[in-house]
Structures are given as C-alpha cells and as structure tokens.
Design a protein around this motif. Structure first.
Motif, short mmCIF file in Angstrom:
data_model
loop_
_atom_site.label_atom_id
_atom_site.label_comp_id
_atom_site.label_asym_id
_atom_site.label_seq_id
_atom_site.Cartn_x
_atom_site.Cartn_y
_atom_site.Cartn_z
N TYR A 203 -6.37 -7.41 -7.90
CA TYR A 203 -6.63 -7.51 -6.46
C TYR A 203 -7.95 -6.83 -6.12
CZ TYR A 203 -1.48 -8.28 -6.06
OH TYR A 203 -0.19 -8.72 -6.19
N ARG A 204 -8.10 -5.59 -6.61
CA ARG A 204 -9.30 -4.81 -6.29
C ARG A 204 -10.56 -5.49 -6.82
NH1 ARG A 204 -7.97 0.13 -4.24
NH2 ARG A 204 -5.93 1.04 -4.77
N ALA A 205 -10.48 -6.06 -7.99
CA ALA A 205 -11.65 -6.70 -8.60
C ALA A 205 -12.10 -7.91 -7.79
CB ALA A 205 -11.33 -7.10 -10.04
N ALA A 206 -11.15 -8.67 -7.25
CA ALA A 206 -11.50 -9.83 -6.45
C ALA A 206 -12.27 -9.43 -5.19
CB ALA A 206 -10.25 -10.62 -6.08
N LEU A 207 -11.82 -8.34 -4.56
CA LEU A 207 -12.54 -7.86 -3.38
C LEU A 207 -13.91 -7.32 -3.77
CD1 LEU A 207 -9.46 -7.80 -2.25
CD2 LEU A 207 -10.46 -6.29 -0.53
N ALA A 208 -13.98 -6.60 -4.88
CA ALA A 208 -15.25 -6.04 -5.32
C ALA A 208 -16.26 -7.14 -5.61
CB ALA A 208 -15.04 -5.17 -6.56
N ALA A 209 -15.78 -8.30 -6.05
CA ALA A 209 -16.67 -9.41 -6.40
C ALA A 209 -17.44 -9.94 -5.20
CB ALA A 209 -15.87 -10.52 -7.06
N ILE A 210 -16.91 -9.72 -3.98
CA ILE A 210 -17.63 -10.15 -2.78
C ILE A 210 -18.20 -8.96 -2.02
CG2 ILE A 210 -16.22 -12.24 -2.57
CD1 ILE A 210 -14.86 -10.78 -0.14
N GLY A 211 -18.23 -7.81 -2.68
CA GLY A 211 -18.80 -6.62 -2.06
C GLY A 211 -17.87 -5.92 -1.10
N ALA A 212 -16.58 -6.22 -1.16
CA ALA A 212 -15.59 -5.58 -0.28
C ALA A 212 -14.76 -4.59 -1.09
CB ALA A 212 -14.70 -6.64 0.36
N SER A 213 -13.88 -3.89 -0.41
CA SER A 213 -13.04 -2.92 -1.10
C SER A 213 -11.64 -2.97 -0.50
CB SER A 213 -13.61 -1.50 -0.99
OG SER A 213 -13.66 -1.09 0.37
N LEU A 214 -10.71 -2.36 -1.20
CA LEU A 214 -9.33 -2.30 -0.74
C LEU A 214 -9.01 -0.85 -0.41
CD1 LEU A 214 -6.66 -3.84 -0.34
CD2 LEU A 214 -6.14 -3.38 -2.74
N PRO A 215 -8.99 -0.50 0.89
CA PRO A 215 -8.71 0.90 1.26
C PRO A 215 -7.34 1.34 0.75
CG PRO A 215 -9.51 -0.37 3.14
CD PRO A 215 -9.21 -1.35 2.06
N SER A 216 -7.25 2.57 0.32
CA SER A 216 -5.98 3.07 -0.19
C SER A 216 -4.89 3.03 0.89
CB SER A 216 -6.14 4.50 -0.71
OG SER A 216 -6.62 5.36 0.32
N SER A 217 -5.30 3.14 2.16
CA SER A 217 -4.32 3.11 3.24
C SER A 217 -3.65 1.75 3.39
CB SER A 217 -5.00 3.47 4.57
OG SER A 217 -6.02 2.53 4.87
N MET A 218 -4.26 0.73 2.80
CA MET A 218 -3.70 -0.62 2.88
C MET A 218 -2.86 -0.97 1.67
SD MET A 218 -4.61 -1.79 5.81
CE MET A 218 -4.64 -3.58 5.87
N VAL A 219 -2.69 -0.04 0.76
CA VAL A 219 -1.89 -0.26 -0.45
C VAL A 219 -0.65 0.61 -0.36
CG1 VAL A 219 -1.80 -0.16 -2.97
CG2 VAL A 219 -3.95 -0.74 -1.81
N LEU A 220 0.52 -0.02 -0.25
CA LEU A 220 1.78 0.71 -0.19
C LEU A 220 2.59 0.45 -1.46
CD1 LEU A 220 2.85 0.27 3.54
CD2 LEU A 220 1.45 2.04 2.48
N GLN A 221 3.39 1.42 -1.80
CA GLN A 221 4.14 1.37 -3.06
C GLN A 221 5.47 0.64 -2.89
OE1 GLN A 221 2.61 3.07 -5.90
NE2 GLN A 221 3.89 1.46 -6.76
N GLY A 222 5.65 -0.39 -3.71
CA GLY A 222 6.93 -1.06 -3.80
C GLY A 222 7.56 -0.78 -5.15
N ASP A 223 8.62 -1.50 -5.47
CA ASP A 223 9.26 -1.27 -6.78
C ASP A 223 9.84 -2.55 -7.37
OD1 ASP A 223 11.37 -1.69 -5.06
OD2 ASP A 223 12.39 0.22 -5.46
N TYR A 224 9.34 -3.72 -6.90
CA TYR A 224 9.82 -5.03 -7.34
C TYR A 224 11.19 -5.37 -6.77
CZ TYR A 224 6.09 -5.49 -10.92
OH TYR A 224 4.88 -5.60 -11.59
N LEU A 225 11.76 -4.51 -5.90
CA LEU A 225 13.08 -4.72 -5.33
C LEU A 225 12.98 -4.84 -3.81
CD1 LEU A 225 15.08 -2.26 -7.60
CD2 LEU A 225 15.17 -4.75 -7.65
N PRO A 226 14.04 -5.35 -3.15
CA PRO A 226 13.92 -5.72 -1.73
C PRO A 226 13.67 -4.57 -0.75
CG PRO A 226 15.82 -6.79 -2.74
CD PRO A 226 15.33 -5.77 -3.72
N ASP A 227 14.41 -3.49 -0.83
CA ASP A 227 14.40 -2.49 0.25
C ASP A 227 13.03 -1.86 0.46
OD1 ASP A 227 17.03 -3.05 0.67
OD2 ASP A 227 17.80 -1.27 -0.36
N ARG A 228 12.42 -1.39 -0.63
CA ARG A 228 11.10 -0.75 -0.47
C ARG A 228 10.05 -1.77 -0.05
NH1 ARG A 228 9.44 3.64 -4.95
NH2 ARG A 228 7.71 3.79 -3.46
N GLY A 229 10.19 -3.01 -0.51
CA GLY A 229 9.25 -4.04 -0.08
C GLY A 229 9.35 -4.30 1.40
N TYR A 230 10.57 -4.35 1.91
CA TYR A 230 10.78 -4.56 3.34
C TYR A 230 10.21 -3.40 4.16
CZ TYR A 230 13.28 -4.69 7.80
OH TYR A 230 13.60 -4.67 9.13
#
Length: 353
Positions: A203-230
């Motif tokens: 994900y980060r590399a795709a944004l970097a390719a156009i000169g953009a970045s992915l702020p850490s505040s926009m990345v939340l931790q999930g666990d591949y399971l429903p509750d934390r994703g929700y």
C-alpha cells in the motif's frame, strides 16, 4: 580404556534413557517404531531426541494415509477455502484430510502431540506456525511440513508456498489512486504476521510511486477477524475528515466496513470506496460486489499436497514457491475523477459530523 565418542546429532540411547528415567530398550523401541510404548512416554522420548538434534528419521509401523492441515482458527478469511481445496486435492491423491486448530496457538503443543500420534503422510500449516522444536520432531519422524502463507520467515530447508502479498497490496492501493482517491484509510492485519506487513508495505509503495504518503494516523490495526475490523472502520468514519476509501486487510474486514458505513448513512460503492483482499465468499455477493485481490487457494492447496507427495517419494522439487496475485475489479470503488461522483467526499464528511 577408550570411551566411544558420541557423534553430533546422534545421542546415545542410554543417555536419553537415563535422562528420562526409563529403560534403554524403551528408547530403542521409539527409535525403531516398535509397539509396546505408552503414547505419553513415546512423546517424551521423541521430544528428548529432537531437543538433542537426533538426525535420523524415527521409524513408524504405520503411516496414516492422511494429510494434516493446521490452522490457528477457522473463519471465513481464507482458512475455509484452504480446507475446501486441500481436501479436494488430498482426495484426488487417495488421501484424507484432517484439520487441526491451535486455538490461536494456545493449544499448539497439544496439537503437535496429536499429529505425532496420528503420524500423517504430511502436514500443511496455513497462517499458523510450528516452532523449531516442533519442526525437529516432525523431521525426526520423517513427516514433511509445508507452510502456506507462513507467519514467520522460513529457512532454506523448509518447504513453503507464499503469496506475493506486497504486489497484492500495491495493486489494491493503485486501484484507488487511479480512481482519484488520496485520503485513504487502511485497516491492516496482525502486526506479527508476515503477510499483513507485506500488504501494508505494498500500500505504502503505491502511494510513494505518485509522491504521496500514508499517514500513520490513517493506518489502524486489525487482526483478520470481524470485531477489530468493525471497530477500526467506525474509528475512521467518525473522524472530522474521514477517508474517501478504505483498504481492508482481508474480505472479512471489508464486510464489516460495509456495516459501519451503512450505520452512518453511507453507501459503499457510492459514498465510500472499499477494496478487500482474498476474494472469498461473500465478496462477489455483497451489494455492491467487492473489488478485491484474489488469492489462488485452489492452486496453493494443490501445490502443497504435491510437495508432500514429492517429499515422501524422494523427488527433486522447488521447495519455496511465491504465488502471483490478481486484482478482481467489481463495483465497490467510486471513481472520483468522474463528475457524477464528485459529491462523494462531501457526503462522507457530512456523515461524520
């Protein structure tokens, strides 16, 4: 008098017997696969042999015509697909499939003991791990082990089938970028899982390719399971400046992004773009159908079964395989470059207020 020198990796039977407080003949029976040893004692001997680096396969009186699939848990996030296809290819080879759950590794040791007792033709792990001691025990019994989508790094002597998760992540993010999205949220997978970190790096590399970045505040931790994703989706959508699109670490998480969006009056595919990962049920049946990255579970299962058979037959084969990914474009991504969808961003912000 000269003492016989112990070779590395081949401990004396008498030394193992003394260590465990049993007879040398009992240790010999385990090494040679003879009956007359209690299951608990057999496991103790096998563990002691593995701990001391015993280098020769332990003889077994009977190899079960089964393949053991080991998963941490069963959920609709790829494990069900692997069960479906591994059982299919095992059956085609005249074998049965046994599924073992480690309960998120809490019962890993118990599961390993069960595998040793059943003595299968081979073992496949998916998004699960067997530690080095466990690998040594399987090796001592001559049981091939194939790691599918391994959690940890693998050694040269291991057998593994890995998805190109980095490229899959890159494809998913590029899909959103090509549609004009720049404020993108991410619900990542477990921090200790190799596949999740590779997807995030993509994900980060795709944004970097156009000169953009992915702020850490926009990345939340999930666990591949429903509750934390929700919960993560709720967090992102309740912000003063919510994302116009969310990258989900898997399809199960994407389903719960849909849920969180609709609870806030937002319609996926119109007011919010979502991209998943896995291409498993119900991704194609959602409304709108989910754009996602395909994992070739059928082919991965076929190769895993084939590796076990080749290893048992002493054939030469490629021990480490990386499988390609494929973006499956459906209807969950809004193209912000089209004039008819320019109101999408403002509707997301209105819902957050």
């Amino acid at each position: 008098m000269h003492m016989a020198r112990q070779e590395p990796g081949n401990p004396h039977v008498s030394a193992i017997a003394e260590q465990l407080g049993i007879s040398a003949s009992t240790v010999s029976k385990v090494i040679n696969g003879r009956p007359g040893v209690a299951a608990k004692t057999r496991r103790r001997v096998e563990k002691a042999l593995a701990d001391q680096g015993y280098a020769h396969p332990l003889v077994s009186t009977k190899i079960a015509q089964t393949i053991e699939l080991v998963v941490d848990y069963i959920a609709n996030n790829g494990t069900i697909e692997m069960i479906r296809y591994a059982s299919k290819w095992a059956l085609d080879a005249g074998l049965a499939l046994t599924v073992t759950q480690t309960d998120h590794q809490r019962r890993a040791e118990e599961c390993l003991r069960g595998i040793i007792d059943r003595n299968p033709l081979g073992v496949i792990t998916q998004m699960s791990s067997i530690d080095q001691k466990g690998k040594n025990v399987l090796k001592a019994r001559g049981i091939p082990l194939v790691a599918v989508d391994p959690v940890d790094l693998v050694n040269d002597e291991d057998m593994s089938i890995t998805l190109d998760n980095w490229t899959g992540g890159y494809q998913a993010a590029k899909c959103l970028l090509d549609a004009g999205h720049r404020r993108i949220g991410v619900i990542a997978g477990p921090a200790n899982v190799q596949s999740a970190q590779a997807r995030l790096a993509g994900y980060r590399a795709a944004l970097a390719a156009i000169g953009a970045s992915l702020p850490s505040s926009m990345v939340l931790q999930g666990d591949y399971l429903p509750d934390r994703g929700y919960q993560a989706a709720c967090d992102l959508l309740d912000r003063a400046h919510p994302p116009t699109a969310i990258l989900a670490c898997n399809d199960l998480t994407a389903v719960n992004i849909y849920r969180a969006a609709r609870e806030r009056g937002l319609e996926p595919g119109q007011d919010l773009s979502v991209v998943g990962f896995d291409n498993v049920y119900p991704s194609s049946y959602l409304m709108p159908a989910l754009t996602t990255v395909d994992q070739p579970f059928d082919l991965m299962a076929r190769m895993a079964v084939g590796m076990i058979l080749d290893a048992r037959q002493g054939k030469e084969f490629q021990r480490h395989v990386v499988m390609p990914t494929r973006l499956v474009s459906r209807h969950s991504v809004v193209n912000l470059t089209h004039a008819s969808h320019l109101q999408s961003e403002s509707r997301v912000q209105e819902a957050a207020q």
